[in-house]
Design an enzyme around this catalytic site. Sequence first.
Site, PDB file in Angstrom:
ATOM      1  N   THR A  10       2.877  -1.254   8.829  1.00  0.00           N
ATOM      2  CA  THR A  10       3.422  -2.123   9.886  1.00  0.00           C
ATOM      3  C   THR A  10       3.656  -3.548   9.424  1.00  0.00           C
ATOM      4  O   THR A  10       4.357  -4.306  10.102  1.00  0.00           O
ATOM      5  CB  THR A  10       2.436  -2.212  11.067  1.00  0.00           C
ATOM      6  OG1 THR A  10       1.190  -2.733  10.558  1.00  0.00           O
ATOM      7  CG2 THR A  10       2.201  -0.847  11.706  1.00  0.00           C
TER       8      THR A  10
ATOM      9  N   HIS B  77       9.742 -29.956  10.929  1.00  0.00           N
ATOM     10  CA  HIS B  77       9.047 -28.734  10.505  1.00  0.00           C
ATOM     11  C   HIS B  77       8.034 -29.038   9.400  1.00  0.00           C
ATOM     12  O   HIS B  77       6.982 -28.410   9.331  1.00  0.00           O
ATOM     13  CB  HIS B  77      10.051 -27.683  10.041  1.00  0.00           C
ATOM     14  CG  HIS B  77      11.050 -27.351  11.114  1.00  0.00           C
ATOM     15  ND1 HIS B  77      10.677 -26.766  12.296  1.00  0.00           N
ATOM     16  CD2 HIS B  77      12.387 -27.577  11.191  1.00  0.00           C
ATOM     17  CE1 HIS B  77      11.753 -26.624  13.065  1.00  0.00           C
ATOM     18  NE2 HIS B  77      12.791 -27.107  12.411  1.00  0.00           N
TER      19      HIS B  77
ATOM     20  N   HIS C 168      12.180 -22.808   9.183  1.00  0.00           N
ATOM     21  CA  HIS C 168      11.202 -23.553   9.972  1.00  0.00           C
ATOM     22  C   HIS C 168       9.791 -23.509   9.397  1.00  0.00           C
ATOM     23  O   HIS C 168       9.052 -24.491   9.504  1.00  0.00           O
ATOM     24  CB  HIS C 168      11.162 -23.016  11.411  1.00  0.00           C
ATOM     25  CG  HIS C 168      12.363 -23.406  12.207  1.00  0.00           C
ATOM     26  ND1 HIS C 168      12.428 -23.266  13.583  1.00  0.00           N
ATOM     27  CD2 HIS C 168      13.562 -23.927  11.833  1.00  0.00           C
ATOM     28  CE1 HIS C 168      13.613 -23.686  14.019  1.00  0.00           C
ATOM     29  NE2 HIS C 168      14.321 -24.084  12.967  1.00  0.00           N
TER      30      HIS C 168
ATOM     31  N   ASP D  88       0.869  -1.174   0.000  1.00  0.00           N
ATOM     32  CA  ASP D  88       0.000   0.000   0.000  1.00  0.00           C
ATOM     33  C   ASP D  88       0.911   1.230   0.000  1.00  0.00           C
ATOM     34  O   ASP D  88       2.126   1.126  -0.230  1.00  0.00           O
ATOM     35  CB  ASP D  88      -1.011  -0.039   1.168  1.00  0.00           C
ATOM     36  CG  ASP D  88      -0.368   0.184   2.536  1.00  0.00           C
ATOM     37  OD1 ASP D  88       0.869   0.343   2.609  1.00  0.00           O
ATOM     38  OD2 ASP D  88      -1.110   0.197   3.534  1.00  0.00           O
TER      39      ASP D  88
ATOM     40  N   CYS E 273       3.167  -3.111   3.998  1.00  0.00           N
ATOM     41  CA  CYS E 273       2.281  -1.999   4.361  1.00  0.00           C
ATOM     42  C   CYS E 273       2.994  -1.220   5.465  1.00  0.00           C
ATOM     43  O   CYS E 273       4.196  -1.411   5.662  1.00  0.00           O
ATOM     44  CB  CYS E 273       0.879  -2.472   4.750  1.00  0.00           C
ATOM     45  SG  CYS E 273       0.767  -3.502   6.219  1.00  0.00           S
TER      46      CYS E 273
HETATM   47  C1  RB5 Z   1      -2.139   2.634   6.494  1.00  0.00           C
HETATM   48  O1  RB5 Z   1      -2.174   3.870   7.118  1.00  0.00           O
HETATM   49  C2  RB5 Z   1      -1.752   1.539   7.501  1.00  0.00           C
HETATM   50  O2  RB5 Z   1      -2.822   1.295   8.349  1.00  0.00           O
HETATM   51  C3  RB5 Z   1      -1.338   0.290   6.774  1.00  0.00           C
HETATM   52  O3  RB5 Z   1      -0.247   0.573   5.956  1.00  0.00           O
HETATM   53  C4  RB5 Z   1      -0.873  -0.893   7.640  1.00  0.00           C
HETATM   54  O4  RB5 Z   1       0.055  -0.481   8.577  1.00  0.00           O
HETATM   55  C5  RB5 Z   1      -1.937  -1.734   8.206  1.00  0.00           C
HETATM   56  O5  RB5 Z   1      -1.696  -2.745   8.863  1.00  0.00           O
END
Ligand code: RB5
Length: 151
Positions: A68, A134, A99, A9, A66
């Site tokens: 996080t 595994h 693993h 994203d 993304c």
């Molecule tokens: C977008 O702002 C953010 O929520 C997305 O990139 C991600 O971190 C979601 O898990």
Amino acid sequence: MKNFVVGSDHGGLDAKAAVIALLEQRGATVMDAGTHGPESVDYPDFAVKVAGMVSRGEAEQGVLVCGTGIGMSMVANKFPGVRAALVTDQFMARMAREHNNANVLVLGGRVVDVPTAEKLVTAWLNATFEGGRHQGRLDKISALERELRLV
Ligand code: RB5
């Protein structure tokens, strides 16, 4: 079939570009599943593209980024046959292969910088699945997918 499909994203654009360049340098065929600009988009749309292709056997492996990595992992792991691993350090990246035989690597573009993202992908690519006990654990995940009627 592509070797890799890579998607992000808006929170993972820079890392996605770097990962695609790295994979291509290593001789892989790569599909860029987007997003292609900095506008705010919804991460599930891109996780569905990448994990769907891996699940259907249209790409061997995937990388998702993304902000996080959390949202992408949540979506990707709903797809049968997809083992998506969110990693933040090189040990996790190596273990994700050795693993868990992760076929989708997930990164947080706001958690790791671009050079670190490259190191994580490299550690995952350079590692080898250990099999043995595994494999038995992965077989249990596959059995669970059948039990839950996901396949
Ligand atoms: C977008 O702002 C953010 O929520 C997305 O990139 C991600 O971190 C979601 O898990």
